[in-house]
Design an enzyme around this catalytic site. Structure first.
Site, PDB file in Angstrom:
ATOM      1  N   LYS A  45       0.835  -1.209   0.000  1.00 30.26           N
ATOM      2  CA  LYS A  45       0.000   0.000   0.000  1.00 30.26           C
ATOM      3  C   LYS A  45       0.876   1.268   0.000  1.00 30.26           C
ATOM      4  CE  LYS A  45      -3.365   2.878   0.673  1.00 30.26           C
ATOM      5  NZ  LYS A  45      -4.309   3.184  -0.394  1.00 30.26           N
TER       6      LYS A  45
ATOM      7  N   CYS B 139      -3.900  10.200   1.583  1.00 24.83           N
ATOM      8  CA  CYS B 139      -3.101   9.025   1.215  1.00 24.83           C
ATOM      9  C   CYS B 139      -1.737   9.422   0.669  1.00 24.83           C
ATOM     10  CB  CYS B 139      -3.859   8.185   0.197  1.00 24.83           C
ATOM     11  SG  CYS B 139      -5.299   7.387   0.920  1.00 24.83           S
TER      12      CYS B 139
HETATM   13  N1  LIG Z   1     -10.064   7.926   2.243  1.00 24.74           N
HETATM   14  C1  LIG Z   1      -9.362   7.231   1.357  1.00 24.74           C
HETATM   15  O1  LIG Z   1      -9.454   7.476   0.182  1.00 24.74           O
HETATM   16  C2  LIG Z   1      -8.472   6.089   1.791  1.00 24.74           C
HETATM   17  C3  LIG Z   1      -8.012   5.206   0.810  1.00 24.74           C
HETATM   18  C4  LIG Z   1      -7.235   4.130   1.199  1.00 24.74           C
HETATM   19  C5  LIG Z   1      -6.907   3.967   2.544  1.00 24.74           C
HETATM   20  N2  LIG Z   1      -7.356   4.845   3.477  1.00 24.74           N
HETATM   21  C6  LIG Z   1      -6.994   4.609   4.869  1.00 24.74           C
HETATM   22  O2  LIG Z   1      -8.132   4.074   5.531  1.00 24.74           O
HETATM   23  C7  LIG Z   1      -8.115   4.498   6.905  1.00 24.74           C
HETATM   24  C8  LIG Z   1      -9.425   5.179   7.206  1.00 24.74           C
HETATM   25  O3  LIG Z   1      -9.501   6.320   6.382  1.00 24.74           O
HETATM   26  P1  LIG Z   1     -10.861   7.098   6.148  1.00 24.74           P
HETATM   27  O4  LIG Z   1     -10.611   8.006   5.011  1.00 24.74           O
HETATM   28  O5  LIG Z   1     -12.005   6.148   6.067  1.00 24.74           O
HETATM   29  O6  LIG Z   1     -10.952   7.922   7.527  1.00 24.74           O
HETATM   30  P2  LIG Z   1     -12.187   8.782   8.070  1.00 24.74           P
HETATM   31  O7  LIG Z   1     -11.603   9.824   8.931  1.00 24.74           O
HETATM   32  O8  LIG Z   1     -13.109   9.134   6.958  1.00 24.74           O
HETATM   33  O9  LIG Z   1     -12.984   7.731   8.978  1.00 24.74           O
HETATM   34  C9  LIG Z   1     -12.475   7.158  10.127  1.00 24.74           C
HETATM   35  C10 LIG Z   1     -13.632   6.941  11.090  1.00 24.74           C
HETATM   36  O10 LIG Z   1     -13.130   6.222  12.215  1.00 24.74           O
HETATM   37  C11 LIG Z   1     -13.804   6.686  13.379  1.00 24.74           C
HETATM   38  N3  LIG Z   1     -13.019   6.273  14.536  1.00 24.74           N
HETATM   39  C12 LIG Z   1     -11.846   6.761  15.006  1.00 24.74           C
HETATM   40  N4  LIG Z   1     -11.431   6.035  16.063  1.00 24.74           N
HETATM   41  C13 LIG Z   1     -12.339   5.071  16.266  1.00 24.74           C
HETATM   42  C14 LIG Z   1     -12.468   3.991  17.191  1.00 24.74           C
HETATM   43  N5  LIG Z   1     -11.547   3.769  18.124  1.00 24.74           N
HETATM   44  N6  LIG Z   1     -13.559   3.206  17.115  1.00 24.74           N
HETATM   45  C15 LIG Z   1     -14.498   3.413  16.181  1.00 24.74           C
HETATM   46  N7  LIG Z   1     -14.437   4.407  15.262  1.00 24.74           N
HETATM   47  C16 LIG Z   1     -13.359   5.211  15.303  1.00 24.74           C
HETATM   48  C17 LIG Z   1     -13.902   8.186  13.147  1.00 24.74           C
HETATM   49  O11 LIG Z   1     -14.918   8.769  13.921  1.00 24.74           O
HETATM   50  C18 LIG Z   1     -14.212   8.255  11.633  1.00 24.74           C
HETATM   51  O12 LIG Z   1     -15.599   8.274  11.377  1.00 24.74           O
HETATM   52  C19 LIG Z   1      -6.887   5.384   7.067  1.00 24.74           C
HETATM   53  O13 LIG Z   1      -5.813   4.605   7.496  1.00 24.74           O
HETATM   54  C20 LIG Z   1      -6.630   5.849   5.651  1.00 24.74           C
HETATM   55  O14 LIG Z   1      -5.281   6.203   5.467  1.00 24.74           O
HETATM   56  C21 LIG Z   1      -8.147   5.894   3.132  1.00 24.74           C
END
Ligand SMILES: NC(=O)c1ccc[n+]([C@@H]2O[C@H](COP(=O)([O-])OP(=O)(O)OC[C@H]3O[C@@H](n4cnc5c(N)ncnc54)[C@H](O)[C@@H]3O)[C@@H](O)[C@H]2O)c1
Length: 415
Positions: free
Chosen positions: A213, A267
């Protein structure tokens, strides 16, 4: 196997990644519990309403909630599999801030019974899945990593590659890399993801999957940095970088990416740091990060030079999001540029056109010299137009540009 009403999959973190993942599992017939610490997200999901804009996703969410296949809660319950999709921000020292992962693991430790699969989806430095397993076992020493026992726990890493704006298309069709801490973990994770993934599932160990990744996004970052560096060299030499790249890309083995005002989002602007902070070998990857991080300053200087040379009183800024056709403002270089310009030039009026937001975000809203306007409003009253994001709405030049200075940092109107 638990009773039929039991939860098959619990997805922890219902953000851009976790919520669609939960909905796709549910749409494949799994009983899914989504967990989020934000009560607004929990309420919204239980109402069948998506908390963010993603083309085509609202209908899927509504469907799986109406069918009783997905519900949300703040409290985790027992499940066959736990999928962690919480934020993994980078700290100031460029290392992982693992507090969200640790908090998710602590909540799993309270409900896990033995026999479950725990999958980390959050983008993480190499070794995180193994650390996560150690942490869980430190909280629950009655469980074991050794497979095939009553009290075995299985751990895997499964990174997400979807593109915001194309999640409905890519979530099921992309190939998925899955790394297991052992072969039994890999097989369990493969079987879980097979329920909705139509692309190939590529099995490996957890650390290679973590690196895969980070490597994908570092590859993009390094290549964008090359284009951004070219844009600086071209500016100094009076060469049109867009024309240059177009010409160079006619070489059968050259494919230079596009420069821009910087690199944003959660990212590409973040993930390479997880490689850099894990080794002293990543000199090129680190340099690329620094080149891309420096580009917004260059843009600000170019706009300031133009304001000074034209004595402009009104400047239009087109685009604030981190890339085209999304509402996502995270780590957006365009937003940072707009914030710097409006705060450093209180005597200049900034007309900001961003079709994907309803109100001015960040500190922009508090600046009396910044107004959110429609594209049509800039035709009359501005001397400089700064194009920062290539939204579809901006692809056709507004009609009367002749008397204006155009600073197009996405090559939309200049090529
Ligand atoms: N957004 C993208 O395009 C993308 C793409 C690939 C990978 N990622 C990775 O995926 C992961 C999540 O990213 P995202 O964009 O979905 O983040 P986001 O901020 O949109 O969502 C994360 C959610 O997790 C919740 N949260 C935090 N701590 C928590 C806990 N202990 N228990 C339950 N809920 C909790 C938050 O309230 C939030 O709603 C990250 O590591 C990111 O780097 C994101």
């Amino acid at each position: 196997m638990r009773a039929t009403t039991a939860i098959n999959v619990s997805v922890i973190g219902l953000g851009y990644i976790g919520l669609p993942t939960a909905a796709f599992f549910a749409n494949a017939g799994q009983q899914v519990l989504g967990i989020d610490t934000d009560p607004r997200i929990v309420d919204s999901v239980n109402d069948g309403v998506t908390p963010f804009d993603e083309p085509g996703f609202a209908a899927l969410l509504q469907h799986v909630v109406d069918e009783g296949l997905l519900r949300a809660s703040a409290t985790l319950e027992a499940a066959d599999a736990f999928v962690i999709a919480v934020p993994t921000p980078v700290r100031k020292d460029h290392r992982l801030d693992d507090r969200y992962i640790r908090s998710a693991v602590s909540s799993i430790a309270r409900v896990i019974q033995g026999g479950e699969l725990v999958v980390l989806e959050s983008t993480s430095p190499p070794g995180t899945t193994s650390e996560m397993a150690k942490y869980l076992l430190s909280l629950r020493p009655d469980l074991t990593l050794e497979s095939g026992k009553e009290n075995s726990v299985y751990f895997a890493y499964c990174p997400e590659r979807v593109i915001p704006g194309g999640i409905m298309r890519e979530m099921a069709s992309n190939d998925r890399v899955i790394g297991g801490l052992n072969s039994a973990s890999l097989e369990r994770a493969r079987n879980l993801y097979k329920t909705f993934v139509n692309g190939s599932i590529l099995g490996t160990d957890a650390k290679t999957a973590e690196m895969a990744k980070l490597t994908e996004n570092s590859y993009r970052d390094v290549n964008i940095a090359f284009a951004n560096e070219l844009s600086l060299i071209c500016a100094e030499n009076g060469v049109d970088v867009w024309e240059l790249i177009e010409l160079a890309n006619h070489h059968p083995r050259v494919n230079i990416l596009e420069p821009g005002p910087g690199v944003g989002g959660h990212c590409i602007a973040v993930d390479p740091w997880f490689i850099v902070s894990s080794t002293k070998q990543a000199r090129l990857i680190e340099m690329a990060r620094r080149v891309n991080d420096a580009k917004p300053d260059f843009v600000v200087r170019r706009v300031e030079d133009s304001i000074a040379s034209t004595s402009a009183k009104t400047v239009a800024i087109l685009g604030l999001t981190f890339k085209a056709n999304v509402e996502d403002l995270r780590e957006s270089p365009a937003l940072a540029i707009a914030e710097t310009l409006t705060s450093d030039h209180p005597d200049v009026h900034f007309l900001i056109v961003e079709p994907h937001v309803e109100v001015l975000p960040g500190t922009l809203g508090s600046h009396s010299n910044a107004d959110l306007v429609d594209l049509s409003a800039i035709e009359e009253g501005c001397e400089i137009i700064v194009l920062l994001v290539d939204h579809d709405e901006f692809l056709e030049p507004v009609s009367d540009l002749n008397d204006k200075v155009i600073l197009d940092f996405k090559g939309v109107w200049s090529s």
